[in-house]
Design a protein around this motif. Sequence first.
Motif, PDB file in Angstrom:
ATOM      1  N   SER B  18      65.850  15.348  -4.088  1.00 22.38           N
ATOM      2  CA  SER B  18      65.854  16.063  -2.812  1.00 22.38           C
ATOM      3  C   SER B  18      67.240  16.642  -2.498  1.00 22.38           C
ATOM      4  O   SER B  18      67.353  17.633  -1.783  1.00 22.38           O
ATOM      5  N   PHE B  19      68.293  16.027  -3.060  1.00 22.12           N
ATOM      6  CA  PHE B  19      69.642  16.521  -2.772  1.00 22.12           C
ATOM      7  C   PHE B  19      70.006  17.768  -3.584  1.00 22.12           C
ATOM      8  O   PHE B  19      71.003  18.417  -3.307  1.00 22.12           O
ATOM      9  N   LEU B  20      69.161  18.108  -4.572  1.00 18.02           N
ATOM     10  CA  LEU B  20      69.413  19.303  -5.380  1.00 18.02           C
ATOM     11  C   LEU B  20      69.320  20.583  -4.541  1.00 18.02           C
ATOM     12  O   LEU B  20      70.264  21.392  -4.556  1.00 18.02           O
ATOM     13  N   PRO B  21      68.188  20.818  -3.789  1.00 10.54           N
ATOM     14  CA  PRO B  21      68.148  22.046  -2.967  1.00 10.54           C
ATOM     15  C   PRO B  21      69.281  22.114  -1.933  1.00 10.54           C
ATOM     16  O   PRO B  21      69.796  23.200  -1.656  1.00 10.54           O
ATOM     17  N   GLN B  22      69.690  20.938  -1.375  1.00  9.59           N
ATOM     18  CA  GLN B  22      70.792  20.955  -0.398  1.00  9.59           C
ATOM     19  C   GLN B  22      72.109  21.320  -1.088  1.00  9.59           C
ATOM     20  O   GLN B  22      72.901  22.103  -0.536  1.00  9.59           O
ATOM     21  N   LYS B  25      72.021  25.045  -1.854  1.00 15.03           N
ATOM     22  CA  LYS B  25      72.153  25.817  -0.619  1.00 15.03           C
ATOM     23  C   LYS B  25      73.600  25.845  -0.137  1.00 15.03           C
ATOM     24  O   LYS B  25      74.133  26.899   0.228  1.00 15.03           O
ATOM     25  N   VAL B  26      74.243  24.676  -0.140  1.00 16.80           N
ATOM     26  CA  VAL B  26      75.623  24.575   0.343  1.00 16.80           C
ATOM     27  C   VAL B  26      76.593  25.333  -0.570  1.00 16.80           C
ATOM     28  O   VAL B  26      77.504  26.023  -0.109  1.00 16.80           O
ATOM     29  N   ILE B  27      76.372  25.220  -1.889  1.00 17.59           N
ATOM     30  CA  ILE B  27      77.270  25.879  -2.839  1.00 17.59           C
ATOM     31  C   ILE B  27      77.090  27.400  -2.777  1.00 17.59           C
ATOM     32  O   ILE B  27      78.063  28.155  -2.811  1.00 17.59           O
ATOM     33  N   SER B  28      75.823  27.872  -2.636  1.00 18.77           N
ATOM     34  CA  SER B  28      75.596  29.319  -2.659  1.00 18.77           C
ATOM     35  C   SER B  28      75.923  29.995  -1.331  1.00 18.77           C
ATOM     36  O   SER B  28      76.396  31.130  -1.321  1.00 18.77           O
ATOM     37  N   THR B  29      75.699  29.309  -0.207  1.00 18.64           N
ATOM     38  CA  THR B  29      75.949  29.949   1.088  1.00 18.64           C
ATOM     39  C   THR B  29      77.310  29.592   1.681  1.00 18.64           C
ATOM     40  O   THR B  29      77.795  30.277   2.569  1.00 18.64           O
ATOM     41  N   ARG B  30      77.920  28.507   1.193  1.00 17.28           N
ATOM     42  CA  ARG B  30      79.190  27.976   1.737  1.00 17.28           C
ATOM     43  C   ARG B  30      79.061  27.673   3.231  1.00 17.28           C
ATOM     44  O   ARG B  30      80.053  27.627   3.948  1.00 17.28           O
ATOM     45  N   ASN B  31      77.818  27.531   3.704  1.00 14.69           N
ATOM     46  CA  ASN B  31      77.572  27.242   5.111  1.00 14.69           C
ATOM     47  C   ASN B  31      77.181  25.774   5.269  1.00 14.69           C
ATOM     48  O   ASN B  31      76.120  25.358   4.817  1.00 14.69           O
ATOM     49  N   THR B  32      78.048  24.993   5.913  1.00 13.62           N
ATOM     50  CA  THR B  32      77.741  23.571   6.114  1.00 13.62           C
ATOM     51  C   THR B  32      77.523  23.263   7.597  1.00 13.62           C
ATOM     52  O   THR B  32      77.476  22.107   7.993  1.00 13.62           O
ATOM     53  N   GLN B  33      77.399  24.317   8.395  1.00 15.24           N
ATOM     54  CA  GLN B  33      77.140  24.136   9.821  1.00 15.24           C
ATOM     55  C   GLN B  33      75.879  23.324  10.018  1.00 15.24           C
ATOM     56  O   GLN B  33      74.878  23.551   9.339  1.00 15.24           O
ATOM     57  N   GLY B  34      75.909  22.377  10.917  1.00 18.54           N
ATOM     58  CA  GLY B  34      74.739  21.554  11.184  1.00 18.54           C
ATOM     59  C   GLY B  34      74.717  20.299  10.336  1.00 18.54           C
ATOM     60  O   GLY B  34      74.048  19.336  10.670  1.00 18.54           O
TER      61      GLY B  34
END
Lengths: 84, 84
Positions: B18-22, B25-34
């Motif tokens: 389950s931590f793979l999509p997260q 997502k974090v690596i590709s968008t560089r968005n960790t908001q939330g």
Amino acid sequence: MEWVKIIGYLAAMLTTLSFLPQAIKVISTRNTQGISRLMYIMFVTGLALWLVYGLLIGDRAVSMANLLTLILALPILLMTLRRQ
Amino acid sequence: MEWVKIIGYLAAMLTTLSFLPQAIKVISTRNTQGISRLMYIMFVTGLALWLVYGLLIGDRAVSMANLLTLILALPILLMTLRRQ
């Protein structure tokens, strides 16, 4: 209690309770930006299966730890599902 | 393989992967908001202790599953630490 068991209990406590600050943050800010919805769909499904597994093998540590994590992770999943 | 074991393996696969999509997502968008930084500090510390625990009791399933989750959760932690 031997120190190997203490490491196990500490590990279980940390991985389980780590979802508490995330649940509080998501509920108080209503901001789930950056959080992967797919992660929480997979994670909550996995926790439910861990709970069933723990009940089936009669291991209370497994069932209780995963029930607690499920209670913390479920509101995070619900908030990401409400996101457009 | 009996079906109780299949449920256990499926549960382990889902909570680990389950931590793979997260991570993606974090690596590709560089968005960790939330995303809660404290969650990942506690979670990664807990995983490291699970890994140590698995090695100490000689349980390969525990050490390998937690090593894999650690590899996926570590970049998420690092990205939240880089956030202002």
